[in-house]
Design a protein around this motif. Structure first.
Motif, PDB file in Angstrom:
ATOM      1  N   TYR A  32      -3.392  -0.719 -10.502  1.00  0.00           N
ATOM      2  CA  TYR A  32      -4.810  -0.500 -10.793  1.00  0.00           C
ATOM      3  C   TYR A  32      -5.443  -1.758 -11.387  1.00  0.00           C
ATOM      4  CZ  TYR A  32      -3.776   4.532 -10.306  1.00  0.00           C
ATOM      5  OH  TYR A  32      -3.385   5.754  -9.843  1.00  0.00           O
ATOM      6  N   THR A  33      -4.730  -2.396 -12.285  1.00  0.00           N
ATOM      7  CA  THR A  33      -5.249  -3.613 -12.927  1.00  0.00           C
ATOM      8  C   THR A  33      -5.320  -4.761 -11.935  1.00  0.00           C
ATOM      9  OG1 THR A  33      -4.374  -2.922 -15.066  1.00  0.00           O
ATOM     10  CG2 THR A  33      -4.874  -5.262 -14.797  1.00  0.00           C
ATOM     11  N   ALA A  34      -4.251  -4.978 -11.192  1.00  0.00           N
ATOM     12  CA  ALA A  34      -4.197  -6.108 -10.261  1.00  0.00           C
ATOM     13  C   ALA A  34      -5.217  -5.981  -9.138  1.00  0.00           C
ATOM     14  CB  ALA A  34      -2.793  -6.230  -9.678  1.00  0.00           C
ATOM     15  N   LEU A  35      -5.424  -4.756  -8.649  1.00  0.00           N
ATOM     16  CA  LEU A  35      -6.344  -4.540  -7.538  1.00  0.00           C
ATOM     17  C   LEU A  35      -7.749  -4.178  -8.003  1.00  0.00           C
ATOM     18  CD1 LEU A  35      -4.009  -2.512  -5.159  1.00  0.00           C
ATOM     19  CD2 LEU A  35      -4.484  -4.967  -5.144  1.00  0.00           C
ATOM     20  N   ASN A  36      -7.922  -4.029  -9.324  1.00  0.00           N
ATOM     21  CA  ASN A  36      -9.218  -3.661  -9.892  1.00  0.00           C
ATOM     22  C   ASN A  36      -9.764  -2.397  -9.218  1.00  0.00           C
ATOM     23  OD1 ASN A  36     -11.414  -3.879 -11.621  1.00  0.00           O
ATOM     24  ND2 ASN A  36     -12.573  -5.116 -10.155  1.00  0.00           N
ATOM     25  N   CYS A  37      -8.934  -1.340  -9.232  1.00  0.00           N
ATOM     26  CA  CYS A  37      -9.318  -0.098  -8.569  1.00  0.00           C
ATOM     27  C   CYS A  37      -8.779   1.104  -9.343  1.00  0.00           C
ATOM     28  CB  CYS A  37      -8.803  -0.089  -7.133  1.00  0.00           C
ATOM     29  SG  CYS A  37      -7.007   0.012  -7.002  1.00  0.00           S
ATOM     30  N   ASP A  38      -9.182   2.293  -8.889  1.00  0.00           N
ATOM     31  CA  ASP A  38      -8.744   3.532  -9.526  1.00  0.00           C
ATOM     32  C   ASP A  38      -7.751   4.323  -8.679  1.00  0.00           C
ATOM     33  OD1 ASP A  38     -10.390   3.208 -11.822  1.00  0.00           O
ATOM     34  OD2 ASP A  38     -12.113   3.896 -10.650  1.00  0.00           O
ATOM     35  N   TYR A  39      -7.666   4.027  -7.378  1.00  0.00           N
ATOM     36  CA  TYR A  39      -6.769   4.741  -6.477  1.00  0.00           C
ATOM     37  C   TYR A  39      -6.076   3.739  -5.566  1.00  0.00           C
ATOM     38  CZ  TYR A  39      -9.798   8.538  -7.949  1.00  0.00           C
ATOM     39  OH  TYR A  39     -10.515   9.420  -8.704  1.00  0.00           O
ATOM     40  N   LEU A  49       9.679  -4.112   2.376  1.00  0.00           N
ATOM     41  CA  LEU A  49       8.383  -4.628   1.961  1.00  0.00           C
ATOM     42  C   LEU A  49       7.313  -3.547   2.048  1.00  0.00           C
ATOM     43  CD1 LEU A  49       6.734  -7.206   1.174  1.00  0.00           C
ATOM     44  CD2 LEU A  49       6.352  -7.536   3.615  1.00  0.00           C
ATOM     45  N   SER A  50       6.580  -3.353   0.962  1.00  0.00           N
ATOM     46  CA  SER A  50       5.466  -2.405   0.929  1.00  0.00           C
ATOM     47  C   SER A  50       4.183  -3.146   0.608  1.00  0.00           C
ATOM     48  CB  SER A  50       5.694  -1.330  -0.138  1.00  0.00           C
ATOM     49  OG  SER A  50       6.831  -0.584   0.160  1.00  0.00           O
ATOM     50  N   MET A  51       3.084  -2.652   1.153  1.00  0.00           N
ATOM     51  CA  MET A  51       1.771  -3.210   0.886  1.00  0.00           C
ATOM     52  C   MET A  51       0.956  -2.123   0.192  1.00  0.00           C
ATOM     53  SD  MET A  51      -1.009  -4.769   3.612  1.00  0.00           S
ATOM     54  CE  MET A  51      -0.834  -3.402   4.728  1.00  0.00           C
ATOM     55  N   TRP A  52       0.291  -2.477  -0.905  1.00  0.00           N
ATOM     56  CA  TRP A  52      -0.524  -1.540  -1.662  1.00  0.00           C
ATOM     57  C   TRP A  52      -1.991  -1.890  -1.464  1.00  0.00           C
ATOM     58  CZ3 TRP A  52       1.521   2.545  -4.378  1.00  0.00           C
ATOM     59  CH2 TRP A  52       2.906   2.549  -4.502  1.00  0.00           C
ATOM     60  N   LEU A  53      -2.817  -0.872  -1.272  1.00  0.00           N
ATOM     61  CA  LEU A  53      -4.234  -1.068  -0.961  1.00  0.00           C
ATOM     62  C   LEU A  53      -5.108  -0.295  -1.927  1.00  0.00           C
ATOM     63  CD1 LEU A  53      -3.791  -0.096   2.772  1.00  0.00           C
ATOM     64  CD2 LEU A  53      -3.778  -2.418   1.873  1.00  0.00           C
ATOM     65  N   ASP A  54      -6.337  -0.788  -2.117  1.00  0.00           N
ATOM     66  CA  ASP A  54      -7.359  -0.046  -2.850  1.00  0.00           C
ATOM     67  C   ASP A  54      -7.798   1.092  -1.935  1.00  0.00           C
ATOM     68  OD1 ASP A  54      -9.665   0.972  -3.993  1.00  0.00           O
ATOM     69  OD2 ASP A  54     -10.649  -0.969  -4.207  1.00  0.00           O
ATOM     70  N   ASP A  55      -7.404   2.322  -2.272  1.00  0.00           N
ATOM     71  CA  ASP A  55      -7.616   3.467  -1.392  1.00  0.00           C
ATOM     72  C   ASP A  55      -9.076   3.882  -1.269  1.00  0.00           C
ATOM     73  OD1 ASP A  55      -6.544   5.429   0.350  1.00  0.00           O
ATOM     74  OD2 ASP A  55      -6.681   6.926  -1.231  1.00  0.00           O
ATOM     75  N   SER A  56      -9.897   3.543  -2.249  1.00  0.00           N
ATOM     76  CA  SER A  56     -11.298   3.958  -2.182  1.00  0.00           C
ATOM     77  C   SER A  56     -12.237   2.781  -1.930  1.00  0.00           C
ATOM     78  CB  SER A  56     -11.695   4.668  -3.483  1.00  0.00           C
ATOM     79  OG  SER A  56     -11.521   3.793  -4.579  1.00  0.00           O
ATOM     80  N   GLY A  57     -11.683   1.629  -1.634  1.00  0.00           N
ATOM     81  CA  GLY A  57     -12.494   0.420  -1.491  1.00  0.00           C
ATOM     82  C   GLY A  57     -13.623   0.536  -0.505  1.00  0.00           C
ATOM     83  N   ILE A  58     -13.354   1.066   0.673  1.00  0.00           N
ATOM     84  CA  ILE A  58     -14.401   1.129   1.698  1.00  0.00           C
ATOM     85  C   ILE A  58     -15.496   2.113   1.314  1.00  0.00           C
ATOM     86  CG2 ILE A  58     -13.380   2.898   3.185  1.00  0.00           C
ATOM     87  CD1 ILE A  58     -14.156   0.926   5.524  1.00  0.00           C
ATOM     88  N   THR A  59     -15.146   3.201   0.621  1.00  0.00           N
ATOM     89  CA  THR A  59     -16.150   4.206   0.266  1.00  0.00           C
ATOM     90  C   THR A  59     -17.043   3.776  -0.894  1.00  0.00           C
ATOM     91  OG1 THR A  59     -14.620   5.384  -1.200  1.00  0.00           O
ATOM     92  CG2 THR A  59     -14.720   6.101   1.099  1.00  0.00           C
TER      93      THR A  59
END
Length: 103
Positions: A32-39, A49-59
């Motif tokens: 959450y801190t690194a991606l500056n997001c809540d989900y 290897l896993s990739m983590w994404l900001d799940d609500s970024g587009i919305t």
């Protein structure tokens, strides 16, 4: 003391950070801190290897990651060179793919 595991944070503006990956179970807080997001959402790129994404970024109108999408925001594939580079980083050699043969 250096962390045993690290994470590579790549932002839409092509800036990046290498951060310590927590060994104490604080994974979500770190993401959450690194991606500056809540989900967040996870995509397995490979078994190692896993990739983590900001799940609500587009919305919520977060910037589109242009290097990973086209002008409409659609996800696009990697070039062969990009695949080689990413796999090389994690120590996987890519096989030589022969050119298509026609009769």
């Amino acid at each position: 003391m250096l962390a045993t595991n690290l994470a590579l944070v790549i932002r839409p503006d092509a800036t990046f950070d290498v951060i310590d990956w927590p060994a104490d179970g604080a994974t979500l807080r770190t993401l959450y801190t690194a991606l500056n997001c809540d989900y967040v959402d996870m995509v397995d790129v490979s078994p190692e290897l896993s990739m983590w994404l900001d799940d609500s970024g587009i919305t919520i109108g977060s910037p589109v990651n242009i290097p990973a999408t086209n002008h409409r925001g659609d996800t696009i594939g990697l070039t062969r060179e990009q695949c080689d580079m990413v796999l090389g980083i994690i120590g996987i050699e890519t096989p030589t793919i022969p050119h298509q043969h026609t009769k």
